[in-house]
Design a protein around this motif. Structure first.
Motif, PDB file in Angstrom:
ATOM      1  N   UNK A  66     -35.412 -64.898  37.864  1.00  0.00           N
ATOM      2  CA  UNK A  66     -34.661 -64.800  36.605  1.00  0.00           C
ATOM      3  C   UNK A  66     -34.443 -63.328  36.265  1.00  0.00           C
ATOM      4  N   UNK A  67     -33.234 -63.029  35.883  1.00  0.00           N
ATOM      5  CA  UNK A  67     -32.942 -61.652  35.494  1.00  0.00           C
ATOM      6  C   UNK A  67     -32.142 -61.629  34.210  1.00  0.00           C
ATOM      7  N   UNK A  68     -32.396 -60.612  33.417  1.00  0.00           N
ATOM      8  CA  UNK A  68     -31.648 -60.495  32.157  1.00  0.00           C
ATOM      9  C   UNK A  68     -30.950 -59.140  32.108  1.00  0.00           C
ATOM     10  N   UNK A  69     -29.805 -59.129  31.454  1.00  0.00           N
ATOM     11  CA  UNK A  69     -29.089 -57.859  31.350  1.00  0.00           C
ATOM     12  C   UNK A  69     -27.881 -57.991  30.455  1.00  0.00           C
ATOM     13  N   UNK A  70     -27.259 -56.854  30.206  1.00  0.00           N
ATOM     14  CA  UNK A  70     -26.080 -56.885  29.334  1.00  0.00           C
ATOM     15  C   UNK A  70     -24.845 -57.375  30.084  1.00  0.00           C
ATOM     16  N   UNK A  71     -24.846 -57.119  31.365  1.00  0.00           N
ATOM     17  CA  UNK A  71     -23.723 -57.591  32.182  1.00  0.00           C
ATOM     18  C   UNK A  71     -24.275 -58.472  33.309  1.00  0.00           C
ATOM     19  N   UNK A  72     -23.356 -59.112  34.024  1.00  0.00           N
ATOM     20  CA  UNK A  72     -23.797 -59.958  35.148  1.00  0.00           C
ATOM     21  C   UNK A  72     -24.492 -59.088  36.199  1.00  0.00           C
ATOM     22  N   UNK A  73     -23.874 -57.939  36.500  1.00  0.00           N
ATOM     23  CA  UNK A  73     -24.446 -57.064  37.539  1.00  0.00           C
ATOM     24  C   UNK A  73     -25.847 -56.630  37.153  1.00  0.00           C
ATOM     25  N   UNK A  74     -26.001 -56.327  35.894  1.00  0.00           N
ATOM     26  CA  UNK A  74     -27.300 -55.905  35.376  1.00  0.00           C
ATOM     27  C   UNK A  74     -28.333 -57.023  35.587  1.00  0.00           C
ATOM     28  N   UNK A  75     -27.929 -58.228  35.194  1.00  0.00           N
ATOM     29  CA  UNK A  75     -28.848 -59.366  35.303  1.00  0.00           C
ATOM     30  C   UNK A  75     -29.172 -59.675  36.758  1.00  0.00           C
ATOM     31  N   UNK A 130     -29.245 -64.045  23.909  1.00  0.00           N
ATOM     32  CA  UNK A 130     -29.052 -62.708  23.324  1.00  0.00           C
ATOM     33  C   UNK A 130     -28.195 -61.871  24.268  1.00  0.00           C
ATOM     34  N   UNK A 131     -28.623 -61.875  25.491  1.00  0.00           N
ATOM     35  CA  UNK A 131     -27.788 -61.242  26.504  1.00  0.00           C
ATOM     36  C   UNK A 131     -27.726 -62.187  27.711  1.00  0.00           C
ATOM     37  N   UNK A 132     -27.116 -61.726  28.800  1.00  0.00           N
ATOM     38  CA  UNK A 132     -26.910 -62.640  29.936  1.00  0.00           C
ATOM     39  C   UNK A 132     -28.238 -62.880  30.659  1.00  0.00           C
ATOM     40  N   UNK A 133     -28.546 -64.131  30.872  1.00  0.00           N
ATOM     41  CA  UNK A 133     -29.728 -64.480  31.660  1.00  0.00           C
ATOM     42  C   UNK A 133     -29.238 -65.224  32.886  1.00  0.00           C
ATOM     43  N   UNK A 134     -29.675 -64.757  34.005  1.00  0.00           N
ATOM     44  CA  UNK A 134     -29.245 -65.411  35.246  1.00  0.00           C
ATOM     45  C   UNK A 134     -30.468 -65.918  36.004  1.00  0.00           C
TER      46      UNK A 134
END
Lengths: 318, 484, 339
Positions: free
Chosen positions: A65-74, A48-52
């Motif tokens: 694990x981080x999720x966000x709309x952008x890489x920086x966010x995640x 759905x959005x970026x998961x890192x």
């Protein structure tokens, strides 16, 4: 006048010292070494959005694990889990499962100061990397495969360069259900190449070669030891068709004829798999044409045109 | 007491003696022996402890007490003593009280005659002095073992023994209003730039020092610019080094009472040269020279680079090293920059304590510092092991170029502060300041950074490398080549 | 002010030019290399009047002593503008570099303070420092070569680009601000009457440096070049002298050194010329630096690049003015001969 200069120097020194002190006290956002979490590898997935998923170096915390709309966010969200700022400058391996991620590779190089020699792996739809996967082992395996000449050498810089080429296709190591292989990413599509083609690409790209080849001779299976090898591409236009000549010079010992057959077969497979089937120039024929036949090259649109070249092989053994 | 500087000697002996007692305020070490010499009242003055009793007895007392001249007048007796008797090799005449006291306090015997307006002086020095011994500050393996001592005349002889050419000129003169210290200016008059000698003389004469007790008293007067981080005047304890420098057209200054000679002009590259360099094989010397330059940079920049890179540019560090460092710093209570400065300051405290304490106690300071403080600080987590290793390498590196130890010590800390706050940008900024400062250094018109900046290709044979004497002998190099 | 020798003049100008190379922000290709070579040849031609002028015994100081202040004023103005542009280059460049802070004004102030100190030490200290920094630059280029060697691919030289040779010449000439500096610095050289042409060595040396770095950029960066904002900085980030870690931050030191040298050069020369024009004016270096920072802020606000202005001013200051001086000198000499 001298006194004025001396006083001026004093004033300047005081200003300098004050500015430095201010920098230390008020504006110093310096992170201590212990305040950072050092990431060994990262897995990017986009649902759905970026998961890192960030994997630390051995002996550190568990993966985050981080999720966000952008890489920086995640990345920011992932860092919260560790309770430390994330430092990605030493990432050894970047994994991703969507070919769109290649659009963000540039940002990895510039914004996250990731090393250009960082390895990349594409996860095909039938493969998965879990949170408990040993990413250090995966990195080492990839390096060993490259060292043994089974897959061509690639890294972030290479892949970015390929992406920016006229052809735009990228050759990236991939994890498939059969293990480590290579795949070609072009226009959002992926094409996995065979094991044999991957070995052939090593010969054609000329960046890494195997140390030996197993050949079958009169005495059954034996090794052809390779001391050194060199690949040279040249091109000419005959009847408006580019003829690309691949010259591979090998120094080694063993059954050269049998080795030649294997190499030729691997190269043919590689060309078939990449140029013909995937319609992607991941070997560098485009550059070769640009060098030897610049007029022909500029008259063609290699980003869309299908390759119809004729290939000659010339394999020398010393 | 009235000023006696230009007061001439009174022909009346009694008044003379009275005046001398008055000037010296009856000082116990001024010995006045009155006697008659062929009927003329005379007095022999010596300073106790400054003369050799046996020499004065043998050379002066015996011959002059045996003088039996008839119809003698003071001028005739003076003439006789001057022309007929060779009482001492070092003879002179004092016309005023200033000179009289200078001779007297330098270990001369002063002969006063009634009716004479000058005193005869004879060098019979015999004061206790330290003998020639190996220099402590400039040890070497294959060079000469003798170093300068405190006596200027002995030091002059050490230089003269190595340079027998008449072109070596030694000018001895007193300096210091009260101390009247003997200063000896040495130079090869065929090689030295004439302006250099006259400028040095002018500078020395313009000093208004009351005393000169060490070379450091004169150094500021020989430096050109304030605020220079690096010395523009060099000192040496070795006569062989000084001789070599004189041969290159430099000026040496020997100061009575100090075993250090001043040599001007100084070039920074000299700090990386030792007498051993000219004894070892050229290829080895070249290796050592390059190593010294690298070590100088390590001593100056290593802790700062370590701090700057770890804090601001960790991607530059080797991955394994970074992880080791992160692990070691995990429990450290202080920031990396503060830790580095702290370690260096503790080292400086220990060094200073070890230096000033008696040798026996100094040893225990090292043990306490090295074993107890060092070990305890690391095991308690106050200081991390990598930090201690880095600072130790840097400090040891500083010892390789002892001549530059003072600027290295200060700049090392300054670079840590700059690197800690501004990273490599800060190091670049401070580096520029240091480069500009060093390049602005001049010693009597000779840039201290020569022959690197300004670059002299010919001189490179004895800067980063050292060519063999076969090549160097044809050079006829003098420092004048660097004058700007 | 002390005299400087030919090698010191060369290193000073070379380093100033090297800073421009570092901050180069246009796409480069083989055409750009050709354009650079041609532009250096043009610069060589532009220098001829300067050489002739100094060969005839011209002295800018003597000219100022004669009460002529207009042309020195033009030079001062030019140097201040170029100094200001250098500050802008630092601000823009620092975005690509890993500075520990993001405020451009702090960068400018810190650099300004160091430049003030450097300028207060005079031209001799400056030219000597430039020799040392030239050594550092040489070592850096060697490290860059070692790091870039693995990634070098000569095939990239054949890749076509949108760059034209003519455009490259214009672009390159707009960066040739060393020529007016050369004109003023020649005033301080000690071999004007003997072999002034020797001073031109800075042009071939600069050409070698430019072409080497451009060659590296093209062969290493290849297809990444068109997207590179600063080719040199991208080159440093992909050239890895160490096995895995990137080493681009190391070049920050060289960037700072070159930037300080360049701004100091403009400051020293401006302050010196100001001293000739207004002998009683105090704090000339501080004034010059403040004007430079002010100019930088102004140009930054209006996003001024001024390449055409740059070319015109370079042409006027380093070609037209020397020719005018040559004519005047000839007239003066012939009048002298007659009388």
């Amino acid at each position: 006048m001298n006194n004025i200069i001396v006083n001026m120097k004093k004033i300047i020194s005081i200003c300098l010292s004050t500015s430095l002190l201010l920098l230390t006290g008020c504006q110093n956002n310096t992170l201590e070494v212990r305040d950072r979490a050092y990431v060994q590898s990262a897995l990017f997935s986009e649902k759905n959005n970026i998961t890192i998923t960030l994997y630390p170096f051995e002996g550190e915390n568990k993966c985050s694990i981080g999720r966000g709309n952008t890489i920086s966010d995640a990345v920011e969200n992932a860092s919260v889990l560790w309770g430390k700022d994330v430092f990605m400058g030493h990432i050894e391996l970047l994994c991703f499962d969507k070919s769109d991620f290649t659009d963000k590779l540039e940002s990895c190089l510039y914004d996250y100061r990731i090393s250009p020699s960082c390895k990349l792996i594409f996860l095909s739809s039938d493969s998965k990397i879990s949170e408990d996967s040993d990413m250090t082992l995966l990195t080492d395996r990839l390096i060993m495969e490259e060292k043994n000449g089974r897959i061509p050498e690639t890294d972030l810089f290479h892949i970015l360069s390929e992406k920016k080429d006229d052809d735009g296709s990228m050759l990236i190591p991939a994890i498939t259900k059969n293990g480590l292989s290579m795949c070609i990413l072009k226009d959002g599509k992926s094409h996995t190449v065979s094991e044999k083609s991957a070995a052939g690409l090593c010969w054609l790209r000329g960046e890494n070669y195997p140390n030996r080849i197993s050949v079958y001779g009169e005495n059954g299976a034996e090794d052809y030891e390779i001391y050194s090898a060199r690949t040279n591409l040249s091109a000419e236009i005959k009847d408006n068709i580019p003829h690309i000549k691949v010259k591979i010079s090998i120094k080694g010992s063993g059954n050269a004829e049998a080795a030649k057959g294997i190499i030729k077969s691997e190269c043919t497979d590689a060309i078939k798999d990449t140029i013909k089937t995937a319609e992607s120039d991941v070997i560098g024929f485009g550059r070769c044409l640009a060098k030897y036949c610049p007029e022909y090259y500029s008259s063609q649109d290699f980003s869309t045109a299908k390759w119809a070249s004729v290939f000659d092989f010339d394999i020398d053994f010393n | 007491m009235s000023d006696f500087k230009n007061e001439t000697i009174n022909p009346d002996l009694q008044q003379n003696i009275r005046r001398i007692k008055e000037i010296s305020d009856g000082s116990s070490d001024v010995m006045i022996n009155e006697f008659t010499l062929s009927g003329i009242p005379a007095a022999l003055l010596v300073c106790e402890g400054m003369v050799a009793t046996s020499i004065i007895t043998e050379l002066i007392l015996d011959p002059i007490t045996n003088i039996q001249l008839s119809n003698i007048t003071t001028p005739k007796l003076m003439d006789y003593l001057n022309s007929e008797l060779l009482l001492s090799l070092d003879r002179g005449e004092a016309k005023n009280y200033h000179d009289l006291f200078r001779f007297l306090n330098s270990g001369f015997a002063v002969l006063l005659l009634h009716g004479a307006s000058s005193a005869l002086v004879y060098g019979v020095q015999g004061y206790d002095k330290r003998s020639v011994s190996e220099p402590t500050g400039e040890s070497n393996v294959m060079g000469a073992g003798d170093g300068f001592a405190e006596t200027v005349r002995m030091n002059m002889s050490l230089v003269r023994r190595r340079m027998k050419t008449p072109f070596l000129k030694m000018e001895l003169f007193p300096l210091g209003e009260k101390s009247q210290t003997d200063i000896c200016l040495c130079y090869m008059y065929d090689r030295v730039p004439k302006e250099l000698v006259s400028e040095i003389k002018n500078r020395l004469n313009s000093t208004e020092l009351e005393s000169i007790l060490s070379s450091g008293y004169l150094q500021p007067f020989l430096e050109n610019r304030r605020g220079c981080l690096f010395d523009t005047v060099s000192t040496t304890q070795r006569p062989d080094v000084m001789t070599a420098k004189l041969l290159e057209g430099r000026v040496g200054i020997l100061i009575d009472g100090t075993p250090f000679a001043i040599v001007v002009p100084k070039l920074m590259c000299e700090s990386f040269q030792t007498m051993d360099d000219y004894c070892f094989r050229p290829y080895y010397t070249t290796f050592i020279r390059i190593l010294k330059y690298i070590t100088f940079l390590i001593a100056l920049l290593l802790p700062a680079l370590y701090v700057a890179v770890s804090l601001h540019h960790p991607e530059l560090l080797n991955r394994t090293l970074l992880l080791i460092l992160a692990k070691a710093e995990e429990n450290a209570p202080l920031s990396l920059a503060v830790e580095a400065i702290g370690v260096l300051l503790v080292y400086e405290i220990i060094r200073e304590a070890g230096l000033r304490l008696p040798k026996a106690v100094g040893g225990s300071v090292s043990i306490v510092a090295g074993l107890i403080i060092g070990d305890a600080a690391v095991s308690s987590g106050l200081i991390s092991t990598p930090m201690l290793t880095v600072t130790a390498i840097s400090v040891i590196g500083g010892f390789v170029v002892p001549d530059l130890n003072q600027p290295i010590t200060i700049l090392r800390i300054a670079f840590i502060i700059a690197g800690g706050i501004l990273g490599l940008f800060g190091i670049g900024l401070l580096g520029s300041v240091v480069i500009f400062n060093a390049c602005a250094g001049e010693s009597f018109g000779f840039p201290t950074t020569a022959p690197i900046a300004p670059f002299k290709r010919r001189s490179m044979r004895d800067v980063f490398t050292r060519v063999s004497f076969r090549k160097m002998q044809s050079g006829n190099f003098t420092v004048e080549e660097y004058n700007e | 002010m002390n005299k400087i020798n030919c090698s010191q003049l060369t290193t000073s100008l070379l380093l100033s030019s090297a800073f421009m190379l570092m901050c180069l922000s246009t796409p480069v290709g083989i055409e750009y290399m050709a354009g650079t070579a041609i532009s250096f040849a043009i610069q060589f031609l532009l220098c001829i009047p300067i050489i002739i002028l100094y060969k005839k015994g011209f002295s800018l100081s003597a000219y100022c002593d004669g009460g002529h202040y207009f042309i020195p004023c033009l030079f001062v103005l030019y140097f201040i503008l170029r100094g200001g542009m250098s500050f802008i280059l630092v601000w823009n460049g620092s975005e690509e570099l890993s500075l520990p802070f993001s405020a451009p004004l702090i960068t400018a102030v810190l650099i300004g303070v160091v430049c003030f100190y450097a300028a207060s030490l005079g031209l001799s200290a400056f030219v000597r420092s430039s020799t040392i920094v030239a050594g550092i630059l040489a070592v850096t280029i060697v490290v860059l070569l070692i790091g870039a060697f693995q990634r070098m691919d000569t095939m990239e030289l054949s890749q076509s680009t949108d760059i034209t040779v003519a455009g490259s010449i214009i672009q390159n000439l707009s960066l040739a601000d060393t020529l007016p500096v050369f004109f003023v610095l020649m005033n301080f050289t000690n071999n004007n009457n003997k072999k002034p042409y020797k001073s031109l060595i800075f042009l071939p040396t600069g050409l070698v440096l430019w072409e080497t770095v451009l060659f590296l950029c093209i062969t290493v960066l290849g297809s990444l070049l068109p997207t590179a904002k600063y080719p040199f900085f991208l080159l440093t980030s992909v050239s890895q002298p160490f096995s895995s870690q990137r080493a681009d931050s190391l070049y920050l030191i060289l960037f700072v050194l070159l930037c300080i040298l360049r701004i100091t050069l403009f400051t020293v020369l401006s302050a010196h010329l100001l001293g000739m024009i207004f002998p009683k004016l105090k704090f000339r270096s501080v004034l010059t630096l403040l004007l430079m920072i002010g100019t930088a802020i102004l140009f930054g606000m209006i996003s001024y690049t001024g390449s055409i202005f740059s070319i015109i001013s370079i042409f006027i200051l380093s070609f037209v003015i020397p020719i005018i001086f040559c004519v005047q000198l000839k007239k003066h000499n012939s009048w002298k001969e007659k009388t």
